[in-house]
Motif scaffolding. Structure first.
Motif, PDB file in Angstrom:
ATOM      1  N   ALA A  46       0.890  -1.022  -0.070  1.00 46.07           N
ATOM      2  CA  ALA A  46       0.089   0.134   0.084  1.00 46.07           C
ATOM      3  C   ALA A  46       0.789   1.195  -0.036  1.00 46.07           C
ATOM      4  O   ALA A  46       0.691   2.258  -0.775  1.00 46.07           O
ATOM      5  N   VAL A  47       1.820   1.269   0.742  1.00 45.05           N
ATOM      6  CA  VAL A  47       2.800   2.596   0.911  1.00 45.05           C
ATOM      7  C   VAL A  47       3.500   2.723  -0.550  1.00 45.05           C
ATOM      8  O   VAL A  47       3.679   3.699  -0.843  1.00 45.05           O
ATOM      9  N   ILE A  48       4.184   1.661  -1.087  1.00 37.35           N
ATOM     10  CA  ILE A  48       4.715   1.789  -2.160  1.00 37.35           C
ATOM     11  C   ILE A  48       3.620   2.304  -3.416  1.00 37.35           C
ATOM     12  O   ILE A  48       3.932   3.197  -4.218  1.00 37.35           O
ATOM     13  N   ALA A  49       2.440   1.809  -3.253  1.00 38.97           N
ATOM     14  CA  ALA A  49       1.426   2.195  -4.258  1.00 38.97           C
ATOM     15  C   ALA A  49       0.877   3.678  -4.058  1.00 38.97           C
ATOM     16  O   ALA A  49       0.876   4.523  -4.997  1.00 38.97           O
ATOM     17  N   LEU A  50       1.144   4.342  -2.711  1.00 35.48           N
ATOM     18  CA  LEU A  50       0.752   5.583  -2.516  1.00 35.48           C
ATOM     19  C   LEU A  50       1.954   6.404  -3.053  1.00 35.48           C
ATOM     20  O   LEU A  50       1.811   7.515  -3.880  1.00 35.48           O
ATOM     21  N   ASN A  51       3.180   6.144  -2.855  1.00 35.46           N
ATOM     22  CA  ASN A  51       4.390   6.785  -3.651  1.00 35.46           C
ATOM     23  C   ASN A  51       4.471   6.993  -4.785  1.00 35.46           C
ATOM     24  O   ASN A  51       4.557   7.726  -5.400  1.00 35.46           O
ATOM     25  N   ARG A  52       3.937   5.805  -5.584  1.00 39.45           N
ATOM     26  CA  ARG A  52       3.792   5.596  -6.909  1.00 39.45           C
ATOM     27  C   ARG A  52       2.929   6.544  -7.468  1.00 39.45           C
ATOM     28  O   ARG A  52       3.145   7.261  -8.389  1.00 39.45           O
ATOM     29  N   ALA A  53       1.947   6.705  -6.664  1.00 41.18           N
ATOM     30  CA  ALA A  53       0.830   7.597  -7.180  1.00 41.18           C
ATOM     31  C   ALA A  53       1.437   8.993  -7.255  1.00 41.18           C
ATOM     32  O   ALA A  53       1.140   9.884  -8.093  1.00 41.18           O
ATOM     33  N   VAL A  54       2.039   9.524  -5.988  1.00 41.86           N
ATOM     34  CA  VAL A  54       2.785  10.942  -6.031  1.00 41.86           C
ATOM     35  C   VAL A  54       3.646  11.105  -7.065  1.00 41.86           C
ATOM     36  O   VAL A  54       3.484  12.228  -7.398  1.00 41.86           O
ATOM     37  N   ALA A  55       4.555  10.055  -7.372  1.00 36.84           N
ATOM     38  CA  ALA A  55       5.842  10.286  -8.308  1.00 36.84           C
ATOM     39  C   ALA A  55       4.944  10.529  -9.573  1.00 36.84           C
ATOM     40  O   ALA A  55       5.494  11.511 -10.484  1.00 36.84           O
ATOM     41  N   HIS A  56       3.976   9.624 -10.011  1.00 40.54           N
ATOM     42  CA  HIS A  56       3.312   9.985 -11.404  1.00 40.54           C
ATOM     43  C   HIS A  56       2.486  11.477 -11.387  1.00 40.54           C
ATOM     44  O   HIS A  56       2.479  11.828 -12.542  1.00 40.54           O
ATOM     45  N   GLY A  57       1.980  11.546 -10.281  1.00 38.29           N
ATOM     46  CA  GLY A  57       1.263  12.948 -10.008  1.00 38.29           C
ATOM     47  C   GLY A  57       2.272  14.247 -10.445  1.00 38.29           C
ATOM     48  O   GLY A  57       1.752  15.015 -11.231  1.00 38.29           O
ATOM     49  N   TYR A  58       3.529  13.956 -10.108  1.00 41.26           N
ATOM     50  CA  TYR A  58       4.388  14.879 -10.344  1.00 41.26           C
ATOM     51  C   TYR A  58       4.974  14.751 -11.801  1.00 41.26           C
ATOM     52  O   TYR A  58       5.441  15.818 -12.516  1.00 41.26           O
ATOM     53  N   GLY A  62      -7.333  -0.891  -3.206  1.00 46.59           N
ATOM     54  CA  GLY A  62      -6.379  -1.966  -2.843  1.00 46.59           C
ATOM     55  C   GLY A  62      -6.309  -2.132  -1.320  1.00 46.59           C
ATOM     56  O   GLY A  62      -5.914  -3.247  -0.743  1.00 46.59           O
ATOM     57  N   GLY A  63      -6.792  -1.425  -0.461  1.00 45.19           N
ATOM     58  CA  GLY A  63      -6.857  -1.499   1.078  1.00 45.19           C
ATOM     59  C   GLY A  63      -5.271  -1.064   1.645  1.00 45.19           C
ATOM     60  O   GLY A  63      -4.352  -0.946   0.874  1.00 45.19           O
ATOM     61  N   GLY A  64      -5.384  -0.740   2.884  1.00 48.90           N
ATOM     62  CA  GLY A  64      -4.114  -0.686   3.672  1.00 48.90           C
ATOM     63  C   GLY A  64      -3.794   0.745   3.969  1.00 48.90           C
ATOM     64  O   GLY A  64      -2.994   1.089   4.568  1.00 48.90           O
ATOM     65  N   LEU A  65      -4.439   2.005   3.356  1.00 54.46           N
ATOM     66  CA  LEU A  65      -4.368   3.265   3.360  1.00 54.46           C
ATOM     67  C   LEU A  65      -5.381   3.998   4.372  1.00 54.46           C
ATOM     68  O   LEU A  65      -5.443   5.223   4.442  1.00 54.46           O
ATOM     69  N   ASP A  66      -6.444   3.373   4.957  1.00 51.02           N
ATOM     70  CA  ASP A  66      -7.570   4.066   5.420  1.00 51.02           C
ATOM     71  C   ASP A  66      -6.758   4.549   6.864  1.00 51.02           C
ATOM     72  O   ASP A  66      -5.860   3.807   7.669  1.00 51.02           O
ATOM     73  N   GLY A  67      -7.001   5.914   6.998  1.00 50.31           N
ATOM     74  CA  GLY A  67      -6.315   6.412   8.444  1.00 50.31           C
ATOM     75  C   GLY A  67      -5.188   6.830   8.338  1.00 50.31           C
ATOM     76  O   GLY A  67      -4.389   7.244   9.274  1.00 50.31           O
ATOM     77  N   TYR A  68      -4.423   6.675   7.153  1.00 50.95           N
ATOM     78  CA  TYR A  68      -2.857   6.906   6.964  1.00 50.95           C
ATOM     79  C   TYR A  68      -2.813   8.191   6.652  1.00 50.95           C
ATOM     80  O   TYR A  68      -3.157   8.825   5.733  1.00 50.95           O
TER      81      TYR A  68
END
Length: 401
Positions: A315-327, A344-350
């Motif tokens: 989940a964390v790598i998916a989050l960072n990947r989204a940020v990188a693609h956003g930039y 995909g789950g794992g980011l609730d409350g993060y």
């Protein structure tokens, strides 16, 4: 006295895990080994001011710890064979350095055994290998010293009761166990690098990773160890620039790059040459993109995250990947990937997921919604420094709205 204290501290940093490891190998008693190592350091502080620092401080400490163990074992009337084994641990003989190196490696793999919980592995590594006081470990884990003492005792008891072997795995077993050891070092470093973490923990993670790289020279294994060390060095090189004079956390763009440790950055770049394409090496390559003097190569970072995601779809790598693609490819692309990551789950409350969405939304021009999201992230933040930084971003978005 200051010079003696410095000499003791230097000898402890270099010799402590070797002494503890050697005594555990000989006696099988973790508590005895740790106690004798600590008593040797205390004795050095008492005697060296008058006798002078010995030519070989590590050997002096080893001999003193060995003698103390002999005294304790003799009083306890333990097996004669253990006393005989301990008798050979005098001043280092030719080849003794290799034995001590093996002891340190045995200690690392035993403390990081997968039969123990991740928290127990990290705590045992800090206490036994790094010599960090139990009280400091307890503060890092937000528990009382008594609670941490019980946890460490349970971990050592489990090692004894489960007959966890005090040895370095070989062949395929070494390859299989190494990621678990690297994972413990990664958690240890993260504990120290977090906004309110102890820098000493990050320093210990770097020291142990250097040691591991020296002791595991096999090319097929050393590359990923080098990748992890490079990642730590890239991250740690920016520590002095992470906060403003008044204590605020600063983004990469806000940091004074003259404060970065450029020697550490150069060392990390050199390590990447032979690091391969493992998960830690890929993270180190991403960190390398953030330590250039020119514009950040977000397309390169996004490509690295694509490869990392293919290997470790967390989940964390998916989050960072989204940020990188956003930039790299625009905020809409980043928000789309962020939505997939959340599904995909794992980011609730993060809090970092909410903050990432806030940043991407800000770049679309919706500053009012971005301000609201930054405040939501601040409410979820785990540290005061992160919360203050997020509230500051919220205020800046309000000003733009």
């Amino acid at each position: 006295m200051t010079r003696v204290a410095s000499a003791v501290a230097a000898a402890a940093a270099e010799a402590h895990p070797r002494i503890v490891g050697a005594l555990i190998r000989m006696t099988g008693d973790w508590d005895l080994a740790e106690d004798c190592a600590q008593e040797a350091l205390a004795t050095a502080l008492q005697r060296w001011p008058s006798t002078g620092v010995p030519d070989n401080p590590a050997a002096w400490l080893m001999t003193t710890a060995r003698n103390r163990a002999v005294d304790v074992l003799r009083r306890a009337r333990v097996e004669r064979t253990k006393l005989q084994d301990l008798a050979v641990l005098g001043s280092p003989e030719p080849g003794a350095a290799d034995t001590f190196a093996d002891d340190r490696l045995r200690l690392v793999f035993t403390c990081c055994h997968p039969a123990l919980s991740l928290e127990a592995r990290v705590a045992l590594t800090l206490r036994t290998i790094c010599g960090v006081p139990t009280a400091d470990i307890a503060r890092a884990f937000l528990v009382t010293e008594a609670t941490m003492t019980r946890r460490l005792t349970r971990a050592k008891t489990k090692i004894a009761q489960a007959a966890i072997p005090y040895r370095v795995p070989e062949g395929p077993a070494l390859t299989e166990r190494l990621p678990g050891v690297l994972g413990v070092l990664y958690v240890l470093f993260t504990n120290g690098y977090n906004a309110d973490g102890s820098p000493a923990f990050a320093d210990e993670a770097i020291r142990l990773t250097r040691l591991l790289r020296t002791l595991v020279p096999a090319p097929e294994l050393s590359g990923e160890i080098g990748g992890l060390l490079a990642l730590f060095l890239f991250q740690h090189s920016r520590r002095a620039a992470r906060r403003s004079p008044d204590g605020r956390l600063l983004t990469l763009e806000q940091q004074d790059r003259a404060l970065w440790d450029h020697a550490a950055i150069a060392e990390a770049r050199a390590l990447l040459d032979g690091a391969g394409d493992g998960p830690y090496a890929l993270q180190a390559r991403i960190a390398a993109f953030h330590t250039t003097d020119g514009p950040t190569d977000w397309a390169g970072i996004a490509a690295c995250y694509d490869r990392l995601w293919a290997r470790q779809p967390t989940a964390v790598i998916a989050l960072n990947r989204a940020v990188a693609h956003g930039y790299a490819h625009g905020p809409s692309a980043g928000l789309a990937l962020l939505a997939q990551a959340r599904a995909g789950g794992g980011l609730d409350g993060y809090p970092h997921a909410v903050a990432a969405e806030a940043d991407l939304v800000s770049r679309t021009g919706d500053h009012a919604r971005a301000a609201s999201l930054f405040r939501s992230a601040a409410a979820l933040a785990h540290s005061p420094a992160e919360r203050d930084a997020l509230l500051e971003r919220a205020g800046a978005e309000d000003a733009e709205a």
